[in-house]
Write a protein that holds these residues in place. Structure first.
Motif, PDB file in Angstrom:
ATOM      1  N   ASP A 293       0.826  -1.210   0.000  1.00 27.66           N
ATOM      2  CA  ASP A 293       0.000   0.000   0.000  1.00 27.66           C
ATOM      3  C   ASP A 293       0.859   1.259   0.000  1.00 27.66           C
ATOM      4  O   ASP A 293       0.529   2.247  -0.665  1.00 27.66           O
ATOM      5  CB  ASP A 293      -0.921  -0.003   1.220  1.00 27.66           C
ATOM      6  N   ILE A 308       2.693  -8.128  -3.519  1.00 31.04           N
ATOM      7  CA  ILE A 308       1.476  -8.923  -3.377  1.00 31.04           C
ATOM      8  C   ILE A 308       1.692 -10.330  -3.937  1.00 31.04           C
ATOM      9  O   ILE A 308       1.241 -11.331  -3.356  1.00 31.04           O
ATOM     10  CB  ILE A 308       0.297  -8.218  -4.080  1.00 31.04           C
ATOM     11  N   LYS A 348      -6.231  -7.762  -3.620  1.00 26.90           N
ATOM     12  CA  LYS A 348      -5.306  -6.771  -4.177  1.00 26.90           C
ATOM     13  C   LYS A 348      -4.690  -7.272  -5.481  1.00 26.90           C
ATOM     14  O   LYS A 348      -4.484  -6.495  -6.430  1.00 26.90           O
ATOM     15  CB  LYS A 348      -4.220  -6.440  -3.149  1.00 26.90           C
ATOM     16  N   LEU A 560     -11.774  -0.671   0.415  1.00 22.86           N
ATOM     17  CA  LEU A 560     -10.815  -1.345  -0.453  1.00 22.86           C
ATOM     18  C   LEU A 560     -10.920  -0.879  -1.899  1.00 22.86           C
ATOM     19  O   LEU A 560      -9.927  -0.875  -2.630  1.00 22.86           O
ATOM     20  CB  LEU A 560     -11.031  -2.865  -0.388  1.00 22.86           C
TER      21      LEU A 560
END
Length: 679
Positions: A293, A308, A348, A560
């Motif tokens: 993030d 990720i 994500k 999100l």
């Protein structure tokens, strides 16, 4: 299909069938090979080659290890026949006798009549045996095909999955949330768009530098990643109920200590502390999510995506041997913090794929997240699956989802499904493979659904047209039904859902044909409103009774999604509390497997470091004066505070000494300068 494939479908392995005396014999092909070998022995110049060839053929004809033992024990009892191959000892003795008598010399040529007779006999025998073999082979193929059909039927009934082809009939028979392994790889979709040469190029793996890692479905290990070591995550099977398997991730003691250090690093509000933690533990999941993030906020999309993928690889290496991504019967409880990280990592990764231009792959991951907990839907994937379905042109899947889940999930009360299903029917009516009657039926169905959606959610139209940069007609904008009153008077939860849908799906409505279709249905809706259609009043009552407060999973999905139009509609009880990227809006009834040890609040004491130092030496020392309750706890806390301060001081001094650079004195440019002269 070969007998080996049939044997594998039946679950049998080679060499483990029950032995029978009738099965332990050489085939007819072996007899033919043996006769050919006998004929070839008599030919000149092929003495050694025929012996080796016959030996190899005899070894290949043995399909069971026990045939050697059977033949060795019963060799003396068998009668000698003409079709049976001779023993190797007798054949060698005959060959020696022929060579001694000079029959097999190079200059000796046997008569042509014998060769012609023997060749005719061999050819006749071959033709007869081939005919017999073809007849027997046809019977076997029919029996094998029948067996395969029965096996496939049993597999479909036991597993609930069907073998599918490209046809739509087989695709409809699959489970709704069926996930295909090949669609989890984004390269599959990119190759379909641009071709394999454009995606792979001239990339050829170098055999010398090739490293073998565990094969995974979601990600592929990259050479730029640190050396993989298991971080301490494992998966266990909790229970199996009604054919559904419930799993959970578990952290060992070492991983729990790393998790506590990560929470301390988050509270320090310094991303460098997370970087230092990742250097020591490169596959810690929450650190990878949080740092991703940070990189995304700093517009380093490639690094954020890479982190990720590293987290997903760590998760997949910890999967239970029975856990399946595609079966649709494996569940993960979101109430456990260990499982939430997997949900967020897959989510994500899905969003990165959608931004990369792979909506079909993103849809597959969306179905995967929804299959992990379809009843509770903790990340509210139902608010996103319609967008990905239309983007990937999977209109039939969206319609099937709406038809099967409308009864028990009431999907028509969500603005995204009310408008997206109507849009799917419209796109289906434009396909060329449909006849004119089917196309007209699809078009009529789309008109009916879009009119009902506009009557149920009139506040969607004006914001949707604004984002599509379309100026509405004066009759529409000035009408009370679609005017500002419809947006101001709606409940807060409905306002949140409408803003989410408009902010995400407005790009799907920018097509000129779609706008013409929408304009015609808006005029029909105005006519129905003016004629006081009973559906209008009924929809208004439903809007007032429902949508009073949105559940927590919808708030979590809005956070999100990071859509500005929807984030601005979040209530104060959500916006006022801190939201962490590694666990946004955790459930209020979380099932904690282990708890973090209590930590002292550094800001609670107003004393200086000097007073803490003296109190560590003298327990009764008190700079402020007055009684001090719980002196022992205060002294222990002061000692810990002092140790931390000293450690920080030592680290600062070490860094300062490491950065000290000694500069050389300036060189003397004037050699005649007096040494006693002052500067």
């Amino acid at each position: 299909m070969s007998t080996r494939a049939v044997r594998r479908l039946k679950g049998k392995q080679r060499g483990q069938e029950p032995l029978q005396l009738g099965d332990l014999h050489l085939d007819e092909e072996d007899d033919v090979a043996a006769e050919e070998e006998e004929e070839s022995v008599s030919e000149p110049g092929k003495k050694s080659n025929s012996r080796k060839a016959k030996k190899n053929k005899l070894q290949k004809n043995i399909s069971n290890l026990y045939e050697l033992i059977h033949d060795a024990e019963n060799e003396a009892d068998k009668p000698r026949t003409g079709a049976e191959p001779e023993r190797w000892e007798d054949r060698d003795r005959d060959l020696r006798e022929k060579t001694d008598s000079g029959e097999t010399e190079k200059g000796a040529v046997p008569p042509e009549t014998d060769n012609s007779n023997t060749s005719d006999k061999v050819s006749k025998k071959k033709k007869k045996k081939k005919k017999k073999k073809n007849i027997a082979g046809d019977d076997k193929e029919e029996a094998v095909s029948d067996d395969i059909d029965t096996l496939l039927e049993t597999i479909e009934t036991t597993n609930g999955l069907s073998y599918h082809n490209q046809g739509s009939s087989n695709a409809d028979s699959r489970p709704l949330l069926y996930v295909e392994h090949r669609n989890l790889n984004p390269e599959t979709e990119l190759k379909r768009y641009f071709g394999a040469r454009a995606i792979l190029g001239d990339q050829r793996p170098r055999q010398r530098q090739r490293q073998f890692h565990r094969s995974t479905w979601m990600t592929i290990f990259k050479n730029t990643w640190p050396r993989f070591t298991r971080p301490g995550i494992s998966m266990s099977l909790v229970q199996t109920k009604d054919g559904v398997q419930y799993y959970t991730f578990e952290h060992n003691r070492d991983y729990q200590q790393i998790q506590f250090k990560f929470l301390d690093a988050v509270e320090s509000m310094d991303p460098n502390n997370i970087v230092l933690l990742l250097q020591m533990n490169p596959y810690h999941i929450d650190s990878l999510l949080q740092l991703s993030d940070v990189c995304r906020i700093q517009e380093d999309q490639e690094m954020a995506k890479d982190l990720i993928e590293r987290a997903l690889y760590s998760f997949e290496c910890a999967f239970h041997p029975v856990f399946s991504l595609t079966s649709g019967v494996c569940r993960l409880d979101y109430l456990r913090p260990e499982n939430r990280a997997f949900y967020l990592a897959v989510y994500k990764h899905m969003m990165f794929l959608e931004k990369r231009g792979c909506p079909r792959t993103a849809l597959e991951y969306c179905k995967l997240i929804l299959s992990l907990d379809p009843d509770n839907d903790p990340l509210c994937m139902l608010l996103l699956i319609d967008f990905l379905s239309i983007r990937s042109r999977e209109y039939a899947f969206l319609i099937r989802l709406y038809d099967e889940w409308e009864v028990h999930r009431n999907l028509s009360q969500l603005p995204n499904f009310a408008f997206s299903v109507a849009l799917s029917y419209y796109f289906l009516s434009l396909q060329d493979d449909l006849c004119q009657a089917e196309s007209a039926q699809m078009k009529k169905k789309s008109d009916h659904l879009i009119q009902n959606a506009l009557i149920m959610f009139p506040s969607v139209l004006i914001p949707l047209l604004d984002l599509c940069t379309v100026q509405p007609d004066a009759a529409v904008s000035s009408h009370v039904f679609f005017g500002p009153k419809s947006q101001i008077g709606q409940p807060p939860a409905l306002n949140e859902l409408v803003s989410l849908y408009v902010g995400r799906n407005h790009s799907l409505w920018k097509d000129g044909g779609v706008m013409v279709w929408l304009e015609g249905n808006v005029r029909e809706v105005l006519c129905r409103v003016d004629s006081k259609d009973p559906l209008v009043e009924d929809s208004e009552k439903k809007r007032k009774l429902r949508y009073q407060s949105a559940p927590r999973n919808i708030h979590r999905h809005v956070i999100l999604s990071e859509i500005k139009e929807a984030t601005a509609t979040l209530p104060l009880e959500v916006t006022t509390q801190p939201v962490m990227g590694f666990d946004p809006l955790p459930p209020l009834d979380s099932a904690m497997a282990y708890t973090r040890p209590e930590r002292t609040n550094r800001g609670a004491s107003n004393e200086s470091t000097l007073s803490l130092f003296f109190r560590s030496l003298l327990p009764n020392f008190n700079l402020q004066g007055g009684p001090r309750p719980e002196d022992d706890l205060e002294v222990a806390r002061a000692g810990r505070e002092l140790n931390q301060e000293v450690n920080r001081l030592m680290v600062a001094m070490r860094d300062m000494l490491a950065n000290i650079q000694f500069q050389e004195p300036p060189r003397e440019d004037n050699p005649e300068r007096d040494d006693e002269e002052w500067d």
